[in-house]
Motif scaffolding. Structure first.
Motif, PDB file in Angstrom:
ATOM      1  N   TRP A  46       0.773  -0.848   0.200  1.00  0.00           N
ATOM      2  CA  TRP A  46      -0.133   0.566  -0.166  1.00  0.00           C
ATOM      3  C   TRP A  46       0.913   1.253   0.456  1.00  0.00           C
ATOM      4  O   TRP A  46       0.378   2.211  -0.370  1.00  0.00           O
ATOM      5  CB  TRP A  46      -0.839  -0.217   0.946  1.00  0.00           C
ATOM      6  CG  TRP A  46      -0.748  -0.228   2.169  1.00  0.00           C
ATOM      7  CD1 TRP A  46      -0.924  -1.285   3.667  1.00  0.00           C
ATOM      8  CD2 TRP A  46      -0.652   0.896   2.793  1.00  0.00           C
ATOM      9  NE1 TRP A  46      -0.287  -0.372   4.438  1.00  0.00           N
ATOM     10  CE2 TRP A  46       0.419   0.909   4.879  1.00  0.00           C
ATOM     11  CE3 TRP A  46       0.261   2.118   3.423  1.00  0.00           C
ATOM     12  CZ2 TRP A  46       0.583   1.117   5.399  1.00  0.00           C
ATOM     13  CZ3 TRP A  46       0.661   3.050   3.981  1.00  0.00           C
ATOM     14  CH2 TRP A  46       0.810   2.766   4.956  1.00  0.00           C
ATOM     15  N   LEU A  49       1.956   2.034  -3.302  1.00  0.00           N
ATOM     16  CA  LEU A  49      -0.270   1.857  -4.255  1.00  0.00           C
ATOM     17  C   LEU A  49       0.274   3.797  -3.449  1.00  0.00           C
ATOM     18  O   LEU A  49      -0.500   5.097  -4.530  1.00  0.00           O
ATOM     19  CB  LEU A  49      -1.050   1.192  -3.548  1.00  0.00           C
ATOM     20  CG  LEU A  49      -2.253   1.543  -4.350  1.00  0.00           C
ATOM     21  CD1 LEU A  49      -2.617   1.627  -6.024  1.00  0.00           C
ATOM     22  CD2 LEU A  49      -3.237   1.331  -4.349  1.00  0.00           C
ATOM     23  N   ALA A  81      -5.467   3.437  -0.504  1.00  0.00           N
ATOM     24  CA  ALA A  81      -4.482   2.716  -0.754  1.00  0.00           C
ATOM     25  C   ALA A  81      -5.150   1.222  -0.126  1.00  0.00           C
ATOM     26  O   ALA A  81      -4.377   0.776  -0.690  1.00  0.00           O
ATOM     27  CB  ALA A  81      -3.089   3.171  -0.302  1.00  0.00           C
ATOM     28  N   ARG A  85      -5.599  -1.392  -2.350  1.00  0.00           N
ATOM     29  CA  ARG A  85      -4.314  -2.667  -2.390  1.00  0.00           C
ATOM     30  C   ARG A  85      -4.845  -3.882  -1.557  1.00  0.00           C
ATOM     31  O   ARG A  85      -4.789  -5.055  -2.329  1.00  0.00           O
ATOM     32  CB  ARG A  85      -3.542  -2.106  -1.548  1.00  0.00           C
ATOM     33  CG  ARG A  85      -2.489  -3.059  -1.589  1.00  0.00           C
ATOM     34  CD  ARG A  85      -1.936  -4.319  -0.890  1.00  0.00           C
ATOM     35  NE  ARG A  85      -1.072  -5.018  -0.365  1.00  0.00           N
ATOM     36  CZ  ARG A  85       0.400  -5.277   0.273  1.00  0.00           C
ATOM     37  NH1 ARG A  85      -0.363  -4.470   1.074  1.00  0.00           N
ATOM     38  NH2 ARG A  85       1.096  -5.344  -0.279  1.00  0.00           N
ATOM     39  N   PHE A 175      -1.164   0.555 -10.493  1.00  0.00           N
ATOM     40  CA  PHE A 175      -1.245   0.743  -9.298  1.00  0.00           C
ATOM     41  C   PHE A 175      -0.131   2.133  -9.772  1.00  0.00           C
ATOM     42  O   PHE A 175      -0.154   3.060  -8.804  1.00  0.00           O
ATOM     43  CB  PHE A 175       0.754   0.089  -9.203  1.00  0.00           C
ATOM     44  CG  PHE A 175       0.288  -0.524  -7.212  1.00  0.00           C
ATOM     45  CD1 PHE A 175      -0.232  -1.418  -7.618  1.00  0.00           C
ATOM     46  CD2 PHE A 175       0.973  -0.647  -6.300  1.00  0.00           C
ATOM     47  CE1 PHE A 175      -0.743  -2.384  -6.678  1.00  0.00           C
ATOM     48  CE2 PHE A 175       1.491  -1.750  -5.300  1.00  0.00           C
ATOM     49  CZ  PHE A 175       0.240  -2.216  -5.216  1.00  0.00           C
TER      50      PHE A 175
END
Length: 319
Positions: A46, A49, A81, A85, A175
């Motif tokens: 995360w 991301l 995120a 994710r 991403f």
């Protein structure tokens, strides 16, 4: 081979996964299999991301003359995120459950090891997605529609490792989407710096995920899984160097377009130096070293995000 959805727990199913953080609080919770589906014990995902979102928020703040990146936006990006994710990884694991059973690093995951059924995982994914939608709806209409548009790329990614040697590029498209959202959340549109930040994040993702894929080359050959690490082979170091060079070029161009100051360029220099250090360590790297290099990209991305944020703060203090 038995169906991992209905089979009992595989030997060692309770053991930590090779790329998970040891001693994580997830291992002490009754909901552990679902938290592991969401990769809560592996925060690097995360972070990777989130960071393009923060890059873009920093660039937008500089371009708009704001004294700092919008804190509310940055918090929403953080929550989103983590949620998305988790949803994306759960979807990926549902699709890849049989392939994961053939790879040493992934056969202990909740689905192939029988700790969670595919049906339960699907309900969990939907719940995370709805929570992520609630976060997305806090932004302007353009950003909401832009965020929803990313779902198409997310949906096709798990299938790419079966049909292309560069699934990492498709991962990069997904991403890196936050590099567009951070800008549109401020301006309600997309401009050249946002596209450059997106391109930088894509190149960065292909580079760091190629390093990550170096862990699985032998198992991937057996399972028939395609990856950039397999494709580049003996030229992996040069390929990653090219990806990171492009990431540096595109991010520098975005900083230049928004009129970044000293701190923005210092953050960029630190980011580029970190990427260069990673390239210097790739040759002959073991699986453990490849994982360490991959994880270090959290710090690389934070250096750039921090430089952009400091640039806006410094302008506000000394304006």
């Amino acid at each position: 081979m038995s169906d991992p959805i209905h089979a009992g727990p595989a030997p060692g199913a309770d053991a930590p996964l090779p790329d998970a953080l040891s001693g994580h609080w997830v291992d002490r919770r009754a909901t552990r299999p679902f938290l592991k589906l969401a990769r809560i014990e592996r925060p690097i995902g995360w972070w990777l991301l989130l960071l393009p979102c923060w890059w873009s928020a920093g660039l937008a703040a500089i371009a708009a003359g704001r004294p700092y990146p919008d804190p509310w936006h940055c918090l929403l990006f953080l929550i989103g995120a983590v949620l998305m994710r988790g949803a994306g990884c759960t979807f990926n694991d549902i699709i890849d459950r049989k392939l994961d059973a053939e790879v040493a690093r992934t056969r202990g995951r909740p689905l192939p090891s029988g700790q969670v059924t595919a049906r339960a995982a699907a309900f969990f994914m939907v719940g995370l997605s709805l929570a992520g939608l609630a976060v997305l709806l806090q932004f302007n209409r353009f950003t909401v529609l832009l965020g929803i548009a990313s779902l198409g790329i997310v949906a096709i990614y798990p299938f790419m490792k079966r049909i292309t040697n560069m699934p990492q590029f498709v991962l990069g498209l997904a991403f890196s989407w936050g590099a567009l959202l951070g800008w549109s959340a401020v301006f309600g549109r997309l401009d050249a710096p946002a596209y450059l930040a997106y391109a930088a994040a894509i190149a960065w993702t292909v580079g760091y995920d190629t390093i990550y894929a170096m862990q699985d080359i032998e198992d991937d050959v057996i399972a028939g899984i395609k990856s950039s690490a397999r494709y580049f082979g003996d030229h992996t170091r040069e390929a990653v160097a090219l990806c990171f060079a492009l990431a540096a070029l595109f991010s520098a161009s975005a900083i230049w377009l928004v009129g970044g100051g000293v701190f923005a360029w210092l953050g960029f220099a630190a980011f580029a130096t970190h990427l260069g250090w990673q390239v210097s360590r790739i040759e002959g790297a073991s699986a453990a070293e490849a994982l360490r290099l991959f994880r270090s990209n959290e710090y690389a991305g934070l250096l750039l995000a921090g430089g952009l944020a400091l640039d806006t703060i410094a302008r506000g203090l000394f304006a």
